[in-house]
Design an enzyme around this catalytic site. Structure first.
Site, short mmCIF file in Angstrom:
data_model
loop_
_atom_site.label_atom_id
_atom_site.label_comp_id
_atom_site.label_asym_id
_atom_site.label_seq_id
_atom_site.Cartn_x
_atom_site.Cartn_y
_atom_site.Cartn_z
N GLU A 154 -11.40 31.58 -31.91
CA GLU A 154 -10.33 32.37 -31.36
C GLU A 154 -10.75 32.79 -29.89
O GLU A 154 -9.57 32.85 -29.21
CB GLU A 154 -9.96 33.60 -32.33
CG GLU A 154 -8.55 34.33 -31.84
CD GLU A 154 -8.57 35.21 -31.02
OE1 GLU A 154 -7.66 35.96 -30.64
OE2 GLU A 154 -9.80 35.73 -30.65
N GLU A 155 -11.78 33.36 -29.71
CA GLU A 155 -12.10 34.08 -28.45
C GLU A 155 -12.11 33.17 -27.41
O GLU A 155 -11.96 33.49 -26.19
CB GLU A 155 -13.44 34.79 -28.59
CG GLU A 155 -13.28 35.91 -29.79
CD GLU A 155 -12.27 37.30 -29.28
OE1 GLU A 155 -11.93 37.01 -28.29
OE2 GLU A 155 -12.36 38.21 -30.23
#
Lengths: 334, 339
Positions: free
Chosen positions: A198-199
């Site tokens: 996600e990051e």
């Protein structure tokens, strides 16, 4: 639940290296899911079948921000670049944990002027990691180029507050585990997605809903809390006021019907909640809603102080109330 | 190896037709199927002996360049970059418009520049393309707004190094063509995807996954070298001559661990020179493959290239050869690869 959050936040799981978090989650979920699978990009998907024929996906990302080794100099010092939105200042004099070593991060500076300049304009390009190696060969054996590191930080409780690295988003993972443990016979099928990367760019969430085609997706993630000195003044989010029902951030606008239903349920069940408008940032909801022909999606957030630092702070009550809210949502239907 | 032919063709993003036709012509008899999709990607297919998995090898056909934005009253052309090209590399270059009209990107002669101005890169607004026309009317007969503009560097080789434009990513295209022409079958079904519009936002690759549903994608790129004498060695991205660069992470994507480690293992097993790509800036189609459809385990192998996104890029031909070898050995692993 404190113990679960402690285990999850202390696990090692930078973007692209989520295996430890996933196996921990699978252990915790044993006996509480009807099935699980890993998809093409490494997302862990679990499910428990309901009777209504509707499917709700709860998502939390398994990864955390970190550093990656890009170069090693002849004296064995490492050069690193960021994995996700890493504030370099959080790393000065702090420690980074690799699979086989812990290193200290510091800043270059050959003169007083240069040191001052580098400290005021912190940039990973003039920072390095010291793992105590004598030379390049020794360093390469312990932490080869391409190794990923995370904050070397530990979990502790401070009254009702929980402090750790990687609350973003292991607290979301913990909430989903708790939902699965408590939803004995859900009305709607619940899917848990513990997504990767996600990051760095919502990689996992972009594809997580593709195969199981849920009717609704709810991302569970942290949000920036504005209740500390001179914190962001245009925001309202506060610790201890309940989970935040997100209306909008920079990457997505929550589906209106989901938002209204969540508010309705919170009111009916007297579950504390707060509304959230975040003027920056984004969550996996942005990617989930664009799956296939589109899936109605929203985010429920846990207000968090000092997001992306080694000491992210959440309130245990908010976490427990998020479980209540989402469990009711899953049980009451779409 | 088709580096000369491929790099001398003009194929700025959105205008890849000549490159596509050239590739198609050379490989169509060596593959089981070949087609051009709606966006202009060329996709070729070679059936596997077992066919239980699908592997895509991908390279982008497009290169950075320019587009004519206006024909000025004095007959010069205003233009805009297509993809990432900096103004530093523009002045004093010969360009080709629509593959036929030659022009020069001019800038004030040194005699006419203020001292402070000399060190500063020009703004794109100060640059024009001169095609020899004396008026708007005359120029308008030769070119029109929206015409594509390319660099014109002729390919050359010296001392096992090659210089040319667009090694990013004609080097990758050439690697794929070499593999296609080897006429071998591997265990997995093999797709060759020559994609369009990478330089303007990974656009062509966005529709490949939906057509193939691959298990694994390996993107072959021409990537930044950065072995510049002005930079300390620990800031180099790759070094010419040290072998194909294997990426563990780049902008927006951490390379699938299994794929990354398997590529490394194959290189080690066959003692093929290789190096890590040691900066994470810049992205590739691997990110798009990973985040499209049901997702793809995607990896990246690159031919290190100096001065990319400029008219003169330089590669080491041993690196090129070792890239072909590495990809071949990966395919020969068959179902054992990234298992």
């Amino acid at each position: 639940m404190i113990d679960l959050i402690k285990k999850l936040t202390e696990a090692y799981g930078p973007s692209g290296r989520e295996e430890e978090v996933h196996s921990l989650l699978l252990r915790e979920l044993e006996g509480h899911v009807d099935g699980y699978k890993f998809d093409n990009v490494g997302n862990l998907l679990v499910w428990k079948t309901g009777s209504s024929g509707k499917k709700i996906l709860f998502d939390a990302h398994a990864d955390e921000i970190g550093l990656v080794v890009t170069n090693i100099d002849d004296r064995g010092f490492l050069r690193v670049e960021s994995v996700g939105g890493v504030p370099p200042h959080a790393y000065v004099g702090h420690r980074v944990r690799f699979p086989n070593a812990v290193g200290v991060v510091y800043v270059e500076g050959e003169t007083e002027e240069e040191r001052k300049k580098n400290f005021t304009n912190l940039n990973l390009d003039n920072m390095f990691v010291d793992i105590g190696a004598r030379n390049r060969d020794e360093a390469t054996k312990i932490v080869p180029i391409g190794s990923f590191g995370v904050y070397d930080s530990y979990f502790y409780t401070n009254g009702d507050l929980l402090v750790s690295k990687a609350m973003d988003d292991r607290v979301g993972c913990a909430i989903i585990v708790e939902i699965f443990k408590r939803a004995k016979k859900p009305l709607n099928t619940i899917i848990g997605s513990f997504t990767v990367q996600e990051e760095v760019g919502l990689i996992g969430a972009s594809v997580a809903a593709y195969s199981l085609v849920p009717d609704i997706c709810i991302a569970i993630d942290v949000t920036d809390s504005s209740d500390y000195p001179k914190s962001f003044k245009r925001h309202s989010m506060t610790l201890r006021k309940g989970p935040a029902i997100k209306v909008k951030d920079r990457a997505s606008i929550s589906n209106r019907e989901i938002v209204e239903r969540l508010v309705q349920i919170a009111e009916q069940e007297k579950i504390p909640y707060q509304m959230e408008v975040l003027t920056f940032g984004g969550t996996n909801a942005a990617a989930l809603q664009r799956t296939r022909a589109g899936i109605p999606s929203a985010t429920v957030s846990i207000p968090t102080r000092y997001v992306h630092s080694p000491s992210e702070i959440v309130s245990l009550e908010d976490v427990q109330n998020a479980v209540e809210l989402l469990l009711n949502y899953a049980g009451k239907g779409v | 190896m088709y580096l000369k032919e491929l790099t001398e063709l003009d194929g700025v993003s959105g205008n890849e037709r000549l490159v596509r036709e050239f590739i198609s012509e050379k490989i169509k008899d060596k593959v089981d199927d070949i087609k051009t999709d709606v966006l202009g990607n060329l996709i070729a297919f070679k059936r596997g002996t077992k066919g239980r998995r699908k592997i895509v090898l991908a390279a982008h056909m497009d290169e950075v360049g320019f587009m004519v934005t206006n024909v000025e009253d004095d007959g010069t052309l205003s233009f805009a970059p297509v993809g990432g090209v900096e103004t530093q590399v523009m002045p004093g270059k010969i360009v080709r418009i629509n593959g036929k009209i030659f022009g020069a990107i001019g800038y004030k002669a040194i005699h006419l520049q203020e001292k402070e101005q000399i060190l500063k890169p020009p703004s794109i607004d100060q640059l024009r393309i001169y095609i020899g026309a004396k008026s708007k009317e005359e120029a308008s007969k030769l070119v029109k707004i929206g015409d594509y503009v390319s660099f014109t560097t002729a390919y050359s080789e010296e001392n096992n190094r090659a210089v040319g434009k667009a090694f990013d990513d004609r080097a990758g295209c050439s690697v794929l063509m070499d593999i296609a022409q080897m006429n071998e079958r591997y265990e997995d079904d093999l797709y060759f995807a020559f994609v369009v519009q990478e330089e303007v936002g990974l656009r062509g690759s966005a529709v490949v996954v939906e057509q193939i549903h691959p298990d694994i994608a390996i993107v072959i790129e021409g990537t930044t070298a950065g072995d510049d004498p002005e930079l300390p060695e620990y800031q180099w991205a790759t070094h010419l001559g040290d072998g194909p660069a294997i990426t563990f992470m780049h902008r927006g994507y951490v390379v699938n661990k299994k794929v990354y480690e398997s590529i490394l293992a194959v290189a080690q097993k066959h003692s093929i020179p290789h190096q890590a790509k040691r900066r994470t800036a810049g992205g590739t189609d691997a990110a798009r493959f990973a985040r499209t459809g049901a997702g793809t385990a995607a990896g990246v192998v690159s031919v290190p290239s100096r001065y990319i996104h400029s008219p003169v890029s330089m590669i080491d031909l041993n690196d090129y050869g070792n890239t072909v070898l590495l990809i071949r050995k990966i395919l020969e692993e068959g179902e054992a690869f990234a298992r």
